[in-house]
Design an enzyme around this catalytic site. Structure first.
Site, PDB file in Angstrom:
ATOM      1  N   ALA A 144       0.857  -1.179   0.000  1.00  0.00           N
ATOM      2  CA  ALA A 144       0.000   0.000   0.000  1.00  0.00           C
ATOM      3  C   ALA A 144       0.894   1.229   0.000  1.00  0.00           C
ATOM      4  O   ALA A 144       2.083   1.136   0.310  1.00  0.00           O
ATOM      5  CB  ALA A 144      -0.865  -0.012   1.258  1.00  0.00           C
ATOM      6  N   GLY A 150       0.650  -5.218   0.692  1.00  0.00           N
ATOM      7  CA  GLY A 150      -0.507  -5.231  -0.216  1.00  0.00           C
ATOM      8  C   GLY A 150      -0.161  -5.810  -1.569  1.00  0.00           C
ATOM      9  O   GLY A 150      -1.045  -6.337  -2.263  1.00  0.00           O
ATOM     10  N   GLU A 208      -0.485  -9.428  -1.057  1.00  0.00           N
ATOM     11  CA  GLU A 208      -1.923  -9.732  -0.935  1.00  0.00           C
ATOM     12  C   GLU A 208      -2.597  -9.712  -2.308  1.00  0.00           C
ATOM     13  O   GLU A 208      -3.522 -10.486  -2.569  1.00  0.00           O
ATOM     14  CB  GLU A 208      -2.569  -8.736   0.030  1.00  0.00           C
ATOM     15  CG  GLU A 208      -2.116  -8.932   1.474  1.00  0.00           C
ATOM     16  CD  GLU A 208      -2.711  -7.904   2.400  1.00  0.00           C
ATOM     17  OE1 GLU A 208      -3.481  -8.303   3.295  1.00  0.00           O
ATOM     18  OE2 GLU A 208      -2.431  -6.699   2.213  1.00  0.00           O
ATOM     19  N   GLU A 258       4.393  -5.431   7.064  1.00  0.00           N
ATOM     20  CA  GLU A 258       3.480  -4.521   7.762  1.00  0.00           C
ATOM     21  C   GLU A 258       3.859  -4.378   9.244  1.00  0.00           C
ATOM     22  O   GLU A 258       3.756  -3.293   9.816  1.00  0.00           O
ATOM     23  CB  GLU A 258       2.034  -5.044   7.658  1.00  0.00           C
ATOM     24  CG  GLU A 258       1.386  -4.870   6.295  1.00  0.00           C
ATOM     25  CD  GLU A 258       1.614  -6.055   5.379  1.00  0.00           C
ATOM     26  OE1 GLU A 258       0.887  -6.192   4.387  1.00  0.00           O
ATOM     27  OE2 GLU A 258       2.548  -6.837   5.630  1.00  0.00           O
TER      28      GLU A 258
HETATM   29  N1  T1G Z   1       4.581   3.520   0.201  1.00  0.00           N
HETATM   30  C1  T1G Z   1       5.026   4.748  -0.156  1.00  0.00           C
HETATM   31  N2  T1G Z   1       6.318   5.035  -0.512  1.00  0.00           N
HETATM   32  C2  T1G Z   1       7.158   4.006  -0.517  1.00  0.00           C
HETATM   33  C3  T1G Z   1       6.772   2.683  -0.156  1.00  0.00           C
HETATM   34  C4  T1G Z   1       5.408   2.462   0.210  1.00  0.00           C
HETATM   35  N3  T1G Z   1       4.948   1.248   0.536  1.00  0.00           N
HETATM   36  N4  T1G Z   1       7.872   1.892  -0.249  1.00  0.00           N
HETATM   37  C5  T1G Z   1       8.890   2.683  -0.666  1.00  0.00           C
HETATM   38  N5  T1G Z   1       8.478   3.933  -0.823  1.00  0.00           N
HETATM   39  C6  T1G Z   1       9.285   5.086  -1.285  1.00  0.00           C
HETATM   40  C7  T1G Z   1      10.370   5.507  -0.281  1.00  0.00           C
HETATM   41  O1  T1G Z   1       9.860   6.410   0.646  1.00  0.00           O
HETATM   42  C8  T1G Z   1      11.398   6.154  -1.199  1.00  0.00           C
HETATM   43  O2  T1G Z   1      10.922   7.433  -1.524  1.00  0.00           O
HETATM   44  C9  T1G Z   1      11.317   5.312  -2.445  1.00  0.00           C
HETATM   45  O3  T1G Z   1      10.033   4.656  -2.398  1.00  0.00           O
HETATM   46  C10 T1G Z   1      12.382   4.244  -2.536  1.00  0.00           C
HETATM   47  O4  T1G Z   1      12.368   3.508  -1.337  1.00  0.00           O
HETATM   48  C11 T1G Z   1      -2.619  -3.172   2.894  1.00  0.00           C
HETATM   49  C12 T1G Z   1      -1.066  -2.191   5.051  1.00  0.00           C
HETATM   50  C13 T1G Z   1      10.406  -1.614  -1.550  1.00  0.00           C
HETATM   51  C14 T1G Z   1      12.288  -2.771  -0.449  1.00  0.00           C
HETATM   52  O5  T1G Z   1       6.442  -1.899   4.050  1.00  0.00           O
HETATM   53  O6  T1G Z   1      10.694  -1.922   2.130  1.00  0.00           O
HETATM   54  O7  T1G Z   1       0.924  -2.871   2.241  1.00  0.00           O
HETATM   55  O8  T1G Z   1      12.732   8.793  -0.537  1.00  0.00           O
HETATM   56  O9  T1G Z   1      14.676   4.083  -0.562  1.00  0.00           O
HETATM   57  O10 T1G Z   1      16.052   0.680  -0.781  1.00  0.00           O
HETATM   58  O11 T1G Z   1      -1.784  -4.980   4.028  1.00  0.00           O
HETATM   59  O12 T1G Z   1      11.228   0.724   0.031  1.00  0.00           O
HETATM   60  O13 T1G Z   1      12.747   8.269  -2.969  1.00  0.00           O
HETATM   61  O14 T1G Z   1      11.000   9.798  -2.022  1.00  0.00           O
HETATM   62  O15 T1G Z   1      13.382   2.206   0.498  1.00  0.00           O
HETATM   63  O16 T1G Z   1      15.208   0.161  -3.130  1.00  0.00           O
HETATM   64  C15 T1G Z   1       3.981  -2.621   3.150  1.00  0.00           C
HETATM   65  C16 T1G Z   1       8.202  -0.675   2.205  1.00  0.00           C
HETATM   66  C17 T1G Z   1       3.169  -1.357   3.168  1.00  0.00           C
HETATM   67  C18 T1G Z   1       7.487  -1.916   1.921  1.00  0.00           C
HETATM   68  C19 T1G Z   1      12.673  -0.702  -1.825  1.00  0.00           C
HETATM   69  N6  T1G Z   1       5.160  -2.413   2.336  1.00  0.00           N
HETATM   70  N7  T1G Z   1       9.275  -0.393   1.265  1.00  0.00           N
HETATM   71  O17 T1G Z   1      13.842  -0.416  -1.105  1.00  0.00           O
HETATM   72  O18 T1G Z   1      14.216   2.005  -1.890  1.00  0.00           O
HETATM   73  S1  T1G Z   1       1.780  -1.547   4.253  1.00  0.00           S
HETATM   74  C20 T1G Z   1       6.315  -2.069   2.872  1.00  0.00           C
HETATM   75  C21 T1G Z   1      10.446  -1.032   1.344  1.00  0.00           C
HETATM   76  C22 T1G Z   1       0.715  -2.561   3.368  1.00  0.00           C
HETATM   77  C23 T1G Z   1      -1.381  -3.869   3.300  1.00  0.00           C
HETATM   78  C24 T1G Z   1      -0.441  -3.094   4.147  1.00  0.00           C
HETATM   79  C25 T1G Z   1      11.514  -0.566   0.410  1.00  0.00           C
HETATM   80  C26 T1G Z   1      11.670  -1.435  -0.858  1.00  0.00           C
HETATM   81  P1  T1G Z   1      11.914   8.613  -1.750  1.00  0.00           P
HETATM   82  P2  T1G Z   1      13.721   2.961  -0.707  1.00  0.00           P
HETATM   83  P3  T1G Z   1      14.935   0.596  -1.761  1.00  0.00           P
END
Ligand code: T1G
Length: 705
Positions: free
Chosen positions: A63, A102, A105, A125
């Site tokens: 998400a 997500g 999912e 999450e």
């Molecule tokens: N939402 C918004 N922005 C995100 C994002 C996300 N999920 N993931 C990354 N970004 C942005 C981050 O802020 C940065 O922005 C850029 O992308 C690159 O990220 C419904 C509730 C995917 C392994 O927890 O673990 O789904 O600084 O520097 O090292 O059940 O990002 O460039 O402006 O980290 O290559 C669950 C989180 C969400 C994954 C990539 N998902 N992301 O790593 O790049 S909750 C996560 C990561 C959810 C559902 C639930 C990592 C990455 P900027 P980065 P990276």
């Protein structure tokens, strides 16, 4: 991008592409596009199967976390995924790279899943204080079983393709071009008339009700105390006991409880605070070769990080045996990273190959970046930088790993202060992710940008800080430590102070940390520290133990004893007696000190010093301070860092509490910082203050180095 842009037809197979840089997060427009596409394609007689694929190296990283701090907008992900699953034609998810939260999912709501070899599938999450809120807790167990689902969702750690296939999550591997492999399979399914296989219609695996309580019991106490982990277990237990719709509704309710929690807000705050852009990224100089001076614990740890991060490094020492010891440390750390699977065999071999040793300082001549990590003494460092200024090639960046000394004084000795910056790594440097990048008075933007870029390249978090005693982290540590030292003199036992702060969430108590780092280190620094407070009580307990040769773990005795059979840490009543006698000598009356007081004084000391640091511009933002303390000093992530925590207790109450402490312990240490008083007066928070400044700054061009 419109829905139609996201869809391409390949004969009777329609391909929907998630294309939402940088990580294809499921932001509202993406959800709307997917829903519209599925409805259109399901109704289109010319389409017999659908492929979902991500643009770029990732499928979908979850998400859009940024949306969680805004009012939710439809279509909601659970509804979109229910529509995907209900599709009357086979939906094949083609997975690659990050397939998280997500995104995972979405894969589970699809009918079939294939994947490329670089798949990283997971449910992170929990690291955001949340749980899978779009059906993952109900669908995953039907494929992977209860134990694997419990482990995947409470650890948050991703798995690779082999494990995903073993668990029945992924049906097949695609080598070569993923898109054409997925389309071919979808066409095969369509032509074979294979019906959609809806995961929610699969049988619920057998479970033992006790299975979930047992799993909860073995979760670490720190996890059990947080909102998300127990709710993840409860959502999975509901999926075992309730019909699918009821289980989905229960999971959603638990998700919304987590989303509203302070802990999740804190973890989301840190998620973005740790991902700040590299300042002046375009000015960074290329670094193809590095050199590290000093092969001690810090030097070798820094060399390991550089080599594991892909940068060739020359480790330089004055004496052969010291060099051999340093190279041995490098080798054993890389070997252990390979054993623990953090590096695969090829990566480990490459990292070993990138490190070489030298006994001559002239070896820095080929380096684009030189990091000095020699003994923490100004005269020694100035002598080294004097020679470095001569030997290093022009344009090379010269970094000092000092943790307390004046970077400007060190830079001046080099004769090329524009090339000099501080890169303050934290011990053990190959493990700790934080680097304070210190800007000296004459540090050039190129040199600073290069230090930031290299830090990010080796997988660490760079935080820009100003050049002041102790920079940000250690300066605040002194205020935090000052209070625990005073409470020791006032009668608190080392173990009860540590217990109180560990219960608050600190990774380790300050007395145990002192013993780990070595009480002699701080003692040496304080002896050289000209501006230290003129107070005989200041760090008197630590200095007393150091004077008695009780340096901590390295001497078997410090605030604790470590000379038991397993070397485990045990309280030492002799220490409290030594401190009691010293308190008597200093005229400090002893009393009982409650855990609440320990937390209040130590944490508010952090907050107040943090506010002063912001006033002086030594830190660029409260969020930077939070990142420093959560990644460098074991501050509990679920509290978001000292400044975020202050916002949760309220700056008004914080100022009142500080003023109360001033009445009890004197205004010298307990005068509330001006910024704190101002913000409290305005009913503002550090968060709103930062947002205001960023708003103003974005008006004139981004984060300053
Ligand atoms: N939402 C918004 N922005 C995100 C994002 C996300 N999920 N993931 C990354 N970004 C942005 C981050 O802020 C940065 O922005 C850029 O992308 C690159 O990220 C419904 C509730 C995917 C392994 O927890 O673990 O789904 O600084 O520097 O090292 O059940 O990002 O460039 O402006 O980290 O290559 C669950 C989180 C969400 C994954 C990539 N998902 N992301 O790593 O790049 S909750 C996560 C990561 C959810 C559902 C639930 C990592 C990455 P900027 P980065 P990276």
């Amino acid at each position: 991008m419109t829905t139609l842009d996201a869809v391409a037809l390949d004969g009777e197979v329609a391909v929907f592409t998630f294309d939402h840089p940088p990580v294809n997060a499921l932001a509202q427009p993406v959800r709307a596009r997917l829903l519209a596409a599925i409805e259109a394609l399901d109704a289109d007689p010319g389409v017999r199967a659908i492929v979902l694929i991500g643009h770029g190296r990732n499928f979908v990283a979850g998400a859009d976390v940024r949306e969680f701090d805004r009012p939710p907008l439809p279509p909601y992900l659970p509804d979109v995924l229910a529509r995907v699953e209900a599709c009357g034609k086979p939906v094949v998810a083609a997975l690659a790279g990050s397939t998280l939260g997500g995104g995972a999912e979405t894969a589970l709501a699809s009918h079939y899943r294939c994947a490329a070899g670089d798949l990283q599938l997971g449910f992170p999450e929990v690291s955001l204080g949340l749980l899978p809120g779009a059906g993952g807790t109900v669908r995953l167990p039907r494929l992977a079983g209860w134990q694997a689902s419990l482990e995947l969702m409470t650890s948050g750690k991703p798995i690779g393709i082999d494990r995903a296939i073993d668990l029945g999550i992924v049906d097949r591997r695609v080598d070569g071009d993923l898109r054409s492999g997925a389309v071919a399979w979808a066409r095969e399914l369509a032509r074979a008339g294979t019906p959609p296989r809806r995961v929610l219609e699969l049988p619920v695996p057998a479970s033992r009700p006790a299975q979930f309580e047992e799993f909860l019991r073995v979760l670490p106490a720190t996890a059990r105390r947080l909102p998300a982990p127990p709710r993840i277990v409860e959502a999975l237990a509901s999926a075992a006991m309730l019909p699918a719709d009821a289980a989905l509704a229960r999971a959603r309710a638990l998700f919304l409880e987590c989303l509203a929690s302070t802990e999740s807000r804190a973890l989301r705050h840190l998620f973005f605070a740790e991902r700040g852009a590299v300042p002046d990224a375009g000015l960074a100089r290329p670094v193809g070769q590095a050199a590290v001076l000093g092969a001690g614990t810090m030097g070798s740890g820094i060399a390991i990080s550089l080599a594991s991060g892909g940068i060739p490094v020359t480790l330089i020492e004055a004496k052969q045996e010291a060099l051999d010891a340093g190279l041995a440390r490098v080798k054993s750390a890389i070997d252990s990273a390979e054993r623990k699977g953090r590096l695969d065999a090829a990566e480990a071999a490459a990292a070993r190959g990138r490190v070489q040793g030298s006994l001559t300082l002239a070896a820095v001549a080929g380096a684009d970046l030189v990091i000095e990590a020699v003994y923490e003494n100004m005269a020694v460092k100035r002598e080294v930088f004097g020679r470095l200024g001569q030997l290093a090639r022009s344009g090379a960046v010269l970094a000092t790993n000092t943790s307390t000394l004046d970077v400007d004084a060190i830079a001046a000795a080099s004769g090329r202060p524009a090339d000099v910056v501080g890169m303050h790594f934290f011990s053990p440097a190959n493990v700790m992710r934080l680097v304070e990048v210190v800007r000296g008075r004459e540090s050039s933007r190129e040199a600073l940008a290069t230090a930031h870029a290299v830090t990010k390249r080796i997988g660490k978090i760079a935080i820009p800080v100003g050049n002041a005693f102790g920079f940000v982290g250690n300066r605040m540590l002194y205020a935090y430590g000052r209070e625990k030292e005073l409470m020791l003199l006032e009668g608190a036992k080392p173990e009860s102070i540590d217990r109180a702060l560990v219960d608050f969430g600190m990774a380790m108590g300050p007395n145990a940390v002192g013993d780990l780092a070595g009480l002699d280190i701080g003692w040496q620094v304080r002896k050289e520290w000209k501006e230290k407070p003129d107070d005989p009580r200041f760090y008197r307990a630590s200095d007393l133990l150091a004077e008695l040769g009780r340096f901590g773990q390295k001497t078997g005795r410090g605030f604790y004893r470590y000379d038991g059979p397993g070397g485990e840490r045990t309280p030492d009543p002799e220490v409290s007696e030594l401190i009691r006698a010293e308190a008597e000598r200093l005229g400090v009356r002893q009393r009982s000190v409650e855990p609440g007081e320990v937390v209040t004084r130590c944490i508010l000391a952090l907050v107040n010093e943090g506010a002063r640091i912001l006033e002086e511009g030594i830190a660029a933002s409260p969020a930077d301070i939070d990142v420093i303390w959560c990644n460098g000093y074991g501050f509990p992530r679920h509290r978001g860092g000292p400044m975020f925590y202050a916002d949760t207790i309220g700056l008004g109450p914080a100022v009142e509490a500080i003023r109360e402490l001033a009445k009890l312990h004197g205004a010298r240490d307990w005068t509330p910082a001006g910024l704190l008083v101002t913000l409290a007066g305005e009913g503002a928070t550090f968060g709103s203050w930062q947002a205001g400044r960023e708003g103003a700054r974005d008006g004139n061009g981004g984060r300053q180095a």
